[in-house]
Design an enzyme around this catalytic site. Structure first.
Site, PDB file in Angstrom:
ATOM      1  N   GLU A  26      34.846  20.776 -33.151  1.00 23.02           N
ATOM      2  CA  GLU A  26      35.289  20.666 -32.096  1.00 23.02           C
ATOM      3  C   GLU A  26      35.149  19.962 -30.467  1.00 23.02           C
ATOM      4  O   GLU A  26      34.096  20.113 -30.982  1.00 23.02           O
ATOM      5  CB  GLU A  26      35.573  22.588 -32.063  1.00 23.02           C
ATOM      6  N   ASN A  56      45.417  28.908 -34.128  1.00 22.82           N
ATOM      7  CA  ASN A  56      43.479  29.831 -34.507  1.00 22.82           C
ATOM      8  C   ASN A  56      43.046  31.196 -34.143  1.00 22.82           C
ATOM      9  O   ASN A  56      44.085  30.896 -32.559  1.00 22.82           O
ATOM     10  CB  ASN A  56      42.133  28.233 -33.909  1.00 22.82           C
ATOM     11  N   GLU A  57      42.909  31.614 -34.342  1.00 23.25           N
ATOM     12  CA  GLU A  57      41.743  32.978 -33.078  1.00 23.25           C
ATOM     13  C   GLU A  57      43.785  33.451 -31.961  1.00 23.25           C
ATOM     14  O   GLU A  57      43.501  33.508 -31.612  1.00 23.25           O
ATOM     15  CB  GLU A  57      41.302  32.697 -32.484  1.00 23.25           C
ATOM     16  N   GLN A  59      29.461  24.967 -35.188  1.00 22.42           N
ATOM     17  CA  GLN A  59      29.778  23.533 -35.803  1.00 22.42           C
ATOM     18  C   GLN A  59      29.024  22.312 -36.288  1.00 22.42           C
ATOM     19  O   GLN A  59      27.838  22.276 -36.415  1.00 22.42           O
ATOM     20  CB  GLN A  59      30.316  23.474 -34.163  1.00 22.42           C
ATOM     21  N   TYR A  81      30.924  35.398 -37.024  1.00 21.89           N
ATOM     22  CA  TYR A  81      29.784  35.048 -36.494  1.00 21.89           C
ATOM     23  C   TYR A  81      28.366  36.137 -36.551  1.00 21.89           C
ATOM     24  O   TYR A  81      28.682  37.031 -36.514  1.00 21.89           O
ATOM     25  CB  TYR A  81      30.253  34.360 -34.702  1.00 21.89           C
ATOM     26  N   GLU A  88      35.417  29.896 -39.999  1.00 18.71           N
ATOM     27  CA  GLU A  88      34.350  29.452 -38.967  1.00 18.71           C
ATOM     28  C   GLU A  88      33.211  30.756 -38.897  1.00 18.71           C
ATOM     29  O   GLU A  88      33.184  32.401 -38.933  1.00 18.71           O
ATOM     30  CB  GLU A  88      34.653  29.226 -37.318  1.00 18.71           C
TER      31      GLU A  88
HETATM   32  O1  AHR Z   1      33.179  28.138 -32.088  1.00 18.47           O
HETATM   33  C1  AHR Z   1      33.284  28.437 -31.177  1.00 18.47           C
HETATM   34  C2  AHR Z   1      34.799  29.266 -30.687  1.00 18.47           C
HETATM   35  O2  AHR Z   1      34.493  30.086 -31.129  1.00 18.47           O
HETATM   36  C3  AHR Z   1      35.971  28.710 -31.129  1.00 18.47           C
HETATM   37  O3  AHR Z   1      36.580  27.667 -30.789  1.00 18.47           O
HETATM   38  C4  AHR Z   1      37.185  30.112 -31.461  1.00 18.47           C
HETATM   39  O4  AHR Z   1      37.885  29.625 -32.529  1.00 18.47           O
HETATM   40  C5  AHR Z   1      35.414  31.122 -31.711  1.00 18.47           C
HETATM   41  O5  AHR Z   1      35.670  32.127 -31.094  1.00 18.47           O
END
Ligand code: AHR
Length: 497
Positions: A26, A173-174, A346, A240, A297
């Site tokens: 990213e 995305n999101e 990432q 995450y 992600e």
């Molecule tokens: O990975 C960081 C961010 O986390 C990304 O840009 C987003 O898609 C997510 O919220």
């Protein structure tokens, strides 16, 4: 209690798609600029501006697919600003990530050249949040149309005669958050509209990925699948691992004790429940499992390293992250009927990176080593494996001490990946290999472990945590006995004579 693993070498459970080993790049902090792209004039050895050291390391790890340009950045990115003569490219503000100026030196041509160098599939995320249908449609035309058209002609003017092959394309995305704060009903309608104009030109067939939910938002999955499943090939989910679960104080990447160690591993294992529940919803609309669940992600997310830009999300990576990687990959294998791709966030210098850079220096993180050790599972057949293990107990909570996954490759070689979650106790394991008709086996292995749960690689000590040959393997018939070191990830190779 003795730890026992049973592997049925003659019971196949599916194919582990190599794209489960994918990564995410990213325009965020030092991921693209410095981490991947240094420009052709840089004293750092590069090919067309791409760092040679980073490219070589990623190629060695057999990176199968790379997602770009975001993340939240994707829904603010206007691709036309990033093609053509570099000196004429527009600048923009990267409002999500530190408010820095993005000079668009790394754009479509540079990204696709990177993927060619890495011999991996590109996965591009299109802009739904602030972009137009026309813009998205023209991006695909620019990249993939082999003929005379305004976009193909412009591509040629910009130095690329032949079209590229592009398979994976994300429609937003999101979009429930940074990508437009939409409701699932609204996004589903937009998805239906935008994807209509993501065309297949010539032989190029696009695998369309809809924006799925954040972690446990099952309603989003339900609505988007209900309203659009027949128009998509995949749908994303993001998860995450945040040790404290609190965004404002996520915890340090390197300064932690057993509480955080345990909480992190426990949280990372929630991936299993998450995938099972999302898969069950998808089954309602897609019982034949045509649509892939794309975990585009995932990874650990801690507080940034002290003294670094809070908007750059730069964090260190310890043996704890190696365990998270090993456990999560074992979980992905189990869900390989639905999970067709996953992208660790990432790839360089941001969140759970496999590579960190500082100027001309580069180090490989413990997570890199796990990805490298596990690459043997890519495209292999998942075997039925069960484990009966002791508990790793902390403060009255427990986790199974040993996690396992096994696969068989095209040559008939078996690979068994084992994680010992306990940072203090080793784990003796007896592995029963069934379904081999008493044929002899030859076993060797590689392990990654550390002396302390905070151990990590730094620019001064780049090899503090690195894999080594695994010793002490005993075999007797189709039984293997090993002792896993505390806090370790081990991969065994079993050759059947
Ligand atoms: O990975 C960081 C961010 O986390 C990304 O840009 C987003 O898609 C997510 O919220």
């Amino acid at each position: 209690m003795a730890n026992r693993v049973t592997i049925n070498a003659d019971i196949a459970k599916g194919t582990i798609n190599r794209n489960i080993y994918g990564h995410f790049s990213e325009h965020l902090g030092r991921c693209i600029y410095e981490g991947i792209w240094v420009g052709e004039q840089s004293p750092i050895p590069n090919t067309y501006g791409i760092r040679n050291d980073v490219a070589e390391a990623l190629k060695k790890m057999k990176i199968p697919v790379l997602r770009w340009p975001g993340g939240c950045f994707a829904d603010e990115y206007h691709w036309k600003d990033g093609v053509g003569p570099t000196e004429a490219r527009k600048t923009m503000i990267n409002t999500h990530w530190g408010g820095v100026v993005e000079n668009n030196q790394f754009g479509t041509h540079e990204f696709l050249r990177l993927c060619e160098m890495l011999e991996c599939e590109p996965y591009i995320s299109g802009n739904v949040g602030s972009g137009t249908v026309q813009e998205m449609s023209e991006w695909v035309e620019y990249i993939t149309f082999d003929g005379k058209s305004p976009m193909a002609d412009w591509r040629k003017e910009n130095g690329r005669e032949r079209p590229w092959k592009l398979k994976y394309f994300g429609v937003g995305n999101e979009n429930w958050g940074c990508g437009g704060n939409m409701r699932p009903e609204y996004y589903a309608d937009l998805y239906r509209r935008y994807q209509t104009y993501v065309r297949n030109y010539g032989e190029n067939g696009i695998y369309k990925i809809a924006c799925g939910p954040n972690d446990f938002n099952y309603q989003w999955m339900d609505v988007v699948m209900r309203e659009a499943h027949w128009l998509m090939d995949g749908i994303s989910v993001h998860y995450y691992t945040i040790p404290t679960g609190v965004w404002s104080a996520k915890g340090s990447a390197t300064e932690f004790g057993e509480d955080e160690w345990f909480a992190t591993l426990k949280k990372s294992l929630l991936m299993d429940e998450l995938l099972a529940k999302h898969s069950a919803i998808m089954d309602r609309y897609d019982p034949k499992k045509r649509v892939g669940l794309i975990v585009d992600e995932w990874g650990t997310w801690y507080d940034v390293e002290p003294g670094t830009n809070p908007g750059f999300l730069y964090q260190q990576n310890t043996i704890r992250d190696a365990l998270v990687a090993g456990l999560t990959l074992n979980v992905f294998h189990e869900h390989c009927d639905r999970v067709h791709m996953a992208n660790l966030a990432q790839v360089v210098n941001v969140l759970q990176s496999v590579i960190l850079t500082e100027g001309e220096k580069m180090i490989l993180t413990p997570t890199y080593h796990v990805m490298d050790m596990y690459k043997v599972h890519q495209d292999a057949t998942l075997l039925e494996a069960s484990v009966s293990a002791a508990d790793y107990v902390h403060n009255g909570e427990k986790l199974q001490q040993v996690s396992v996954s096994a696969s068989k490759n095209e040559q008939g070689v078996l690979h068994i990946s084992l994680c010992n979650l306990d940072h203090q106790s080793s784990a003796p394991v007896q592995i029963d290999l069934r379904g081999l008709n008493d044929r002899n086996v030859k076993v060797k292995g590689t392990e990654l472990t550390a002396r302390d749960m905070r151990d990590h690689n730094s620019f001064d000590r780049p090899d503090a945590v690195k894999p080594s040959a695994f010793g002490g393997i005993e075999t007797s018939g189709n039984e293997i006995r090993v002792t896993l070191a505390p806090m370790s990830v081990t991969v065994l190779e079993v050759v059947v004579a």
